[in-house]
Scaffold this motif. Structure first.
Motif, PDB file in Angstrom:
ATOM      1  N   GLY A  43     -12.749  -4.151  -1.379  1.00  0.00           N
ATOM      2  CA  GLY A  43     -12.132  -4.839  -2.503  1.00  0.00           C
ATOM      3  C   GLY A  43     -10.663  -5.065  -2.213  1.00  0.00           C
ATOM      4  O   GLY A  43     -10.315  -5.663  -1.215  1.00  0.00           O
ATOM      5  N   THR A  44      -9.828  -4.565  -3.104  1.00  0.00           N
ATOM      6  CA  THR A  44      -8.389  -4.718  -2.902  1.00  0.00           C
ATOM      7  C   THR A  44      -7.689  -3.363  -2.816  1.00  0.00           C
ATOM      8  O   THR A  44      -6.490  -3.269  -3.023  1.00  0.00           O
ATOM      9  CB  THR A  44      -7.776  -5.545  -4.058  1.00  0.00           C
ATOM     10  OG1 THR A  44      -8.094  -4.899  -5.308  1.00  0.00           O
ATOM     11  CG2 THR A  44      -8.315  -6.952  -4.061  1.00  0.00           C
ATOM     12  N   SER A  45      -8.422  -2.299  -2.542  1.00  0.00           N
ATOM     13  CA  SER A  45      -7.808  -0.981  -2.446  1.00  0.00           C
ATOM     14  C   SER A  45      -6.890  -0.914  -1.234  1.00  0.00           C
ATOM     15  O   SER A  45      -7.048  -1.668  -0.280  1.00  0.00           O
ATOM     16  CB  SER A  45      -8.880   0.102  -2.347  1.00  0.00           C
ATOM     17  OG  SER A  45      -9.660  -0.089  -1.186  1.00  0.00           O
ATOM     18  N   PHE A 305       5.144  -4.494   0.275  1.00  0.00           N
ATOM     19  CA  PHE A 305       3.741  -4.777   0.591  1.00  0.00           C
ATOM     20  C   PHE A 305       2.736  -4.308  -0.458  1.00  0.00           C
ATOM     21  O   PHE A 305       1.652  -4.887  -0.557  1.00  0.00           O
ATOM     22  CB  PHE A 305       3.387  -4.147   1.942  1.00  0.00           C
ATOM     23  CG  PHE A 305       4.055  -4.824   3.098  1.00  0.00           C
ATOM     24  CD1 PHE A 305       3.518  -5.970   3.667  1.00  0.00           C
ATOM     25  CD2 PHE A 305       5.252  -4.333   3.605  1.00  0.00           C
ATOM     26  CE1 PHE A 305       4.146  -6.612   4.718  1.00  0.00           C
ATOM     27  CE2 PHE A 305       5.891  -4.969   4.664  1.00  0.00           C
ATOM     28  CZ  PHE A 305       5.336  -6.111   5.227  1.00  0.00           C
ATOM     29  N   THR A 306       3.037  -3.296  -1.221  1.00  0.00           N
ATOM     30  CA  THR A 306       2.064  -2.777  -2.178  1.00  0.00           C
ATOM     31  C   THR A 306       1.640  -3.880  -3.145  1.00  0.00           C
ATOM     32  O   THR A 306       2.477  -4.590  -3.697  1.00  0.00           O
ATOM     33  CB  THR A 306       2.647  -1.590  -2.956  1.00  0.00           C
ATOM     34  OG1 THR A 306       2.979  -0.545  -2.031  1.00  0.00           O
ATOM     35  CG2 THR A 306       1.643  -1.054  -3.972  1.00  0.00           C
ATOM     36  N   GLY A 307       0.337  -4.012  -3.324  1.00  0.00           N
ATOM     37  CA  GLY A 307      -0.206  -5.014  -4.241  1.00  0.00           C
ATOM     38  C   GLY A 307      -0.531  -6.338  -3.593  1.00  0.00           C
ATOM     39  O   GLY A 307      -1.192  -7.174  -4.217  1.00  0.00           O
ATOM     40  N   ALA A 312      -3.913  -3.830   3.527  1.00  0.00           N
ATOM     41  CA  ALA A 312      -4.873  -2.742   3.303  1.00  0.00           C
ATOM     42  C   ALA A 312      -4.211  -1.371   3.224  1.00  0.00           C
ATOM     43  O   ALA A 312      -4.903  -0.361   3.156  1.00  0.00           O
ATOM     44  CB  ALA A 312      -5.936  -2.745   4.399  1.00  0.00           C
ATOM     45  N   GLY A 313      -2.872  -1.325   3.241  1.00  0.00           N
ATOM     46  CA  GLY A 313      -2.187  -0.055   3.075  1.00  0.00           C
ATOM     47  C   GLY A 313      -1.484   0.426   4.330  1.00  0.00           C
ATOM     48  O   GLY A 313      -1.316  -0.314   5.306  1.00  0.00           O
ATOM     49  N   VAL A 314      -1.104   1.718   4.306  1.00  0.00           N
ATOM     50  CA  VAL A 314      -0.279   2.274   5.381  1.00  0.00           C
ATOM     51  C   VAL A 314      -0.676   3.718   5.640  1.00  0.00           C
ATOM     52  O   VAL A 314      -1.031   4.461   4.716  1.00  0.00           O
ATOM     53  CB  VAL A 314       1.224   2.192   5.003  1.00  0.00           C
ATOM     54  CG1 VAL A 314       1.520   2.953   3.720  1.00  0.00           C
ATOM     55  CG2 VAL A 314       2.114   2.678   6.147  1.00  0.00           C
TER      56      VAL A 314
END
Length: 352
Positions: A43-45, A305-307, A312-314
């Protein structure tokens, strides 16, 4: 990231800056996603992770291991990355081997279980390194067929371990720029890994390597070790660092659309030294502490970058060194532990 990476450049930077003062892969900006379920990019997690590397056969059996995992979880992190490492003696060799610096399989299985018990998901990210100060990006085997055959045995060994222990995500390689342009051989490696492990796969490309990777569509996520220099001089101005990220972010968003994959920062980090944002890949930049600069860099990356749906994150590099193993004093090292950067994580990630 290895301890020897860019050692020569770091030495130059030390001289220059010593006195400075200042779920899964496929995704689009419209939020649609496809591919197998699970992993940080479903998804978008977005992954909230921290790397706990090993430098010794017994590191992951250290009495400190449980405390480290609890402390990582307390930042609000939900993922931890482990990095078992094999070595080759020379850049042109075709053989990889374990050393006393390679995490033992039993200890690796145990630390994965402990991470799961602590409420953390796991990414396993096996590394290949050269001895001393040599950079793994310089590996260029004289016989590629032989090297890739050895590498395939190495990486599928850890794919089996990942499958056996329920590891949630797996990296098929890290910063191997000297061989990462070989589409056909890497495709065979990835196919072999998929025969052993069913979870999401990525490759951790260095920030100056990722555009040359020809096999992203064989993987579930684009992985980038995000060590872009953000400033020419030391700064703890978060707004200035956010502005430095803007053109990079635009390029990455376009790249994610083009490759039809979300981008995970498989590594990102900053030493707590003045000048850290001038060369985030370097272990030694200044003899002066730079806690404010490290914290500002953490804040700028997360705010930039968040959102973003394609991001996909860090997984931050890195948590504490093991007792008696650190080559860099903790007050100057990559760890955010006990520094303002840890408070940034707690605030941004909802830690306690």
């Amino acid at each position: 990231m290895s301890r020897g990476t860019v050692a020569t450049m770091a030495a130059v930077l030390l001289a220059v800056t010593g006195c400075m003062t200042d779920g899964t892969a496929r995704g689009h900006d419209d939020g649609t996603s496809a591919s197998r379920p699970g992993g940080p990019a479903a998804g978008t997690s977005q992954m909230r992770g921290i790397t706990l590397p090993s430098w010794s056969r017994t590191d992951y059996d250290s009495p400190a291991a449980g405390r480290y995992l609890r402390d990582i979880r307390a930042t609000g992190a939900r993922w931890v990355t482990f990095t078992p490492t094999w070595y080759q003696k020379r850049r042109t060799d075709t053989a990889l081997h374990r050393t006393e610096e390679t995490a033992g399989d039993t200890s690796l299985r145990r630390i994965v279980r402990r991470a799961h018990s602590a409420g953390l998901k796991v990414m396993l990210k096996p590394h290949v390194d050269l001895p001393g100060d040599a950079d793994r990006a310089e590996i260029r085997p004289r016989d590629r067929d032989a090297w890739f055959g050895t590498y395939r045995r190495f990486i599928t060994h850890y794919a089996d371990l990942a499958a056996d222990t329920g590891v949630e995500q797996f990296a098929v390689g890290t910063e191997l720029a000297g061989v990462s342009g070989d589409h056909a051989r890497w495709t065979r490696v990835i196919k072999a890994v998929r025969d052993h492990y069913d979870g999401p796969l990525t490759y951790a490309a260095n920030y100056d390597e990722y555009e040359g990777i020809p096999f992203w569509k064989e993987l579930d996520l684009i992985g980038i070790d995000a060590y872009w220099p953000l400033s020419a001089t030391a700064t703890h101005d978060t707004a200035r660092l956010r502005r430095a990220w803007e053109p990079i972010r635009e390029e990455l968003a376009a790249y994610a659309r083009r490759e039809d994959r979300r981008i995970l920062f498989t590594e990102a980090g900053y030493v707590s030294q003045q000048g850290a944002t001038t060369a985030p890949y370097a272990w030694h930049i200044s003899r002066r502490t730079g806690n404010a600069e490290q914290a500002a860099a953490y804040r700028a990356l997360l705010e930039s970058f968040t959102g973003r749906r394609w991001w996909a994150g860090v997984c931050w590099w890195m948590w504490d060194d093991w007792p008696d193993s650190g080559e860099t004093p903790a007050k100057l090292a990559y760890t955010p532990h006990g520094k303002p950067a840890e408070e940034v994580l707690r605030k941004k990630w909802g830690g306690r």
